[in-house]
Design a protein around this motif. Structure first.
Motif, PDB file in Angstrom:
ATOM      1  N   LYS A 222      56.142  30.667  48.416  1.00 41.99           N
ATOM      2  CA  LYS A 222      57.360  31.603  47.042  1.00 41.99           C
ATOM      3  C   LYS A 222      56.558  30.262  45.910  1.00 41.99           C
ATOM      4  N   LYS A 223      56.081  30.596  44.610  1.00 43.73           N
ATOM      5  CA  LYS A 223      56.566  30.088  43.672  1.00 43.73           C
ATOM      6  C   LYS A 223      57.518  30.022  43.464  1.00 43.73           C
ATOM      7  N   GLY A 224      57.489  28.600  43.499  1.00 43.42           N
ATOM      8  CA  GLY A 224      59.327  27.705  43.196  1.00 43.42           C
ATOM      9  C   GLY A 224      59.724  27.434  43.853  1.00 43.42           C
ATOM     10  N   VAL A 225      58.991  27.029  45.277  1.00 43.26           N
ATOM     11  CA  VAL A 225      60.571  26.187  46.701  1.00 43.26           C
ATOM     12  C   VAL A 225      59.838  25.345  46.459  1.00 43.26           C
ATOM     13  N   ILE A 226      61.292  24.718  46.971  1.00 42.54           N
ATOM     14  CA  ILE A 226      61.682  23.151  47.204  1.00 42.54           C
ATOM     15  C   ILE A 226      60.942  23.163  48.650  1.00 42.54           C
ATOM     16  N   VAL A 227      60.455  21.671  48.848  1.00 40.03           N
ATOM     17  CA  VAL A 227      60.094  20.720  49.757  1.00 40.03           C
ATOM     18  C   VAL A 227      60.828  19.432  50.171  1.00 40.03           C
ATOM     19  N   VAL A 228      61.487  19.826  50.873  1.00 35.43           N
ATOM     20  CA  VAL A 228      62.078  18.271  51.944  1.00 35.43           C
ATOM     21  C   VAL A 228      61.774  17.817  52.676  1.00 35.43           C
ATOM     22  N   ASN A 229      61.137  16.208  52.858  1.00 37.27           N
ATOM     23  CA  ASN A 229      61.031  15.467  54.170  1.00 37.27           C
ATOM     24  C   ASN A 229      61.312  14.070  53.737  1.00 37.27           C
ATOM     25  N   GLY A 254      61.918  16.263  47.101  1.00 40.59           N
ATOM     26  CA  GLY A 254      62.513  15.626  47.774  1.00 40.59           C
ATOM     27  C   GLY A 254      62.006  14.950  49.213  1.00 40.59           C
ATOM     28  N   LEU A 255      61.476  13.314  48.516  1.00 40.32           N
ATOM     29  CA  LEU A 255      61.068  13.126  49.922  1.00 40.32           C
ATOM     30  C   LEU A 255      61.738  11.345  50.400  1.00 40.32           C
ATOM     31  N   ASP A 256      61.839  11.268  51.010  1.00 42.28           N
ATOM     32  CA  ASP A 256      61.866  10.064  52.542  1.00 42.28           C
ATOM     33  C   ASP A 256      61.219   9.442  52.900  1.00 42.28           C
ATOM     34  N   SER A 257      59.577  10.441  53.286  1.00 44.91           N
ATOM     35  CA  SER A 257      58.753   9.848  53.820  1.00 44.91           C
ATOM     36  C   SER A 257      57.917   9.700  52.934  1.00 44.91           C
ATOM     37  N   PHE A 258      57.094   8.495  53.767  1.00 42.03           N
ATOM     38  CA  PHE A 258      55.442   8.848  53.026  1.00 42.03           C
ATOM     39  C   PHE A 258      53.807   8.142  53.929  1.00 42.03           C
TER      40      PHE A 258
END
Length: 306
Positions: A222-229, A254-258
């Motif tokens: 969906k356009k405007g989705v939020i991604v968290v990892n 929002g990212l806590d891993s890379f």
């Protein structure tokens, strides 16, 4: 050199409660950022019967440097940094502290989700700069929206309970999950891409799901989705995520891993205000530190007694 058998820790410390369980062993620390060559050298020097993995990985070369090695015990839940095929060939058991940091990581997932939906970082910076954006800013309300969870182990299920309490509709994908609670609706990935307002990753990294979020899958969202990892950075194609954020296809991340850790500077995510970053500390709380250490120690002892 100690007469006790050695346990090598790929880190600089263990919780005192964990050390107390390992009193019959010489505990050897590899330091804060152990490199493979350093670990191989320590393995040759001490010939450990066990390795407790906090940071870095365990390669076949490290295993071969320790002929007495019987168990590799992860201080946490993710074992992707351990060559499990090589361990199996050498009859070395691999264990994980499953669930020991579930509450901590689930809380970090919630914090990143809320930080994105409520623009907390941006508003904080604006306030400190003297601005009052009440008349112009609108946050996202999560109640009634759909979240897609990929991975329904201890962390994913804990997080599902949290977002269910926010009155979110919870979709979950995990081909290995059984006996799901009623508030998690099983869904395939295409359904999650199509319907989720928030996508949160909670699965281990495997050869099959590396770069699961890429240009093609992000385009289906969906356009405007939020991604968290808060899982593993390798699950995301980082340049593709940045492009999707810059185009507006992804609203926030929002990212806590890379993909490469520690975070390599300069990094393509630096300076992008729509990405909230934390240095893989989701599982790093005082409680989780003890829980993971104790679980890793107990798993080590259980394997050595076999």
């Amino acid at each position: 050199m100690s007469s006790k058998p050695a346990v090598l820790v790929t880190g600089a410390d263990l919780a005192p409660q964990a050390l107390a369980l390992l009193g019959d062993y010489e505990v050897v620390y590899a330091g804060k950022t152990p490199q493979p060559d350093d670990l191989a050298t320590l393995a040759r020097q001490h010939n450990p019967v066990a390795i407790i993995v906090r940071y870095g990985g365990v390669t076949p070369q490290i295993m071969d440097a320790a002929p007495a090695l019987k168990v590799i015990s992860k201080h946490g839940s993710g074992t992707d940094t351990i060559d499990k095929a090589a361990a199996a060939e050498r009859k070395i058991q691999v264990t994980a502290a499953v669930g020991a940091n579930a509450a901590a990581v689930a809380e970090q997932s919630l914090a990143l989700t809320l930080a994105c939906a409520k623009s907390l970082v941006k508003l904080n910076e604006r306030m400190h700069a003297g601005h009052w954006d009440k008349a112009t800013h609108k946050s996202i309300e999560l109640s009634g929206r759909t979240i897609g969870l990929i991975g329904l182990g201890a962390i994913g299920r804990k997080f599902a309970r949290m977002v269910d309490a926010l009155d979110m509709r919870v979709l979950g994908f995990d081909p290995f999950a059984k006996d799901l609670p009623s508030y998690i609706k099983p869904a395939d990935l295409d359904t999650i891409w199509r319907e989720a307002d928030v996508i949160s990753l909670h699965c281990p990294l495997t050869a099959d799901n590396r770069k699961l979020l890429n240009a093609q899958t992000l385009a289906k969202c969906k356009k405007g989705v939020i991604v968290v990892n808060t899982a593993r950075g390798g699950l995301i194609d980082e340049p593709a995520l940045l492009a999707a954020i810059q185009s507006g296809q992804v609203a926030m991340a929002g990212l806590d891993s890379f993909a490469v850790e520690p975070f390599v500077v300069p990094h393509i995510f630096q300076g992008e205000p729509r990405i909230v970053l934390s240095p893989h500390i989701g599982g790093v709380t005082s409680d989780a530190y003890v829980n993971m250490g104790v679980a890793a120690a107990r798993n080590t002892l259980a394997a050595l007694k076999r």
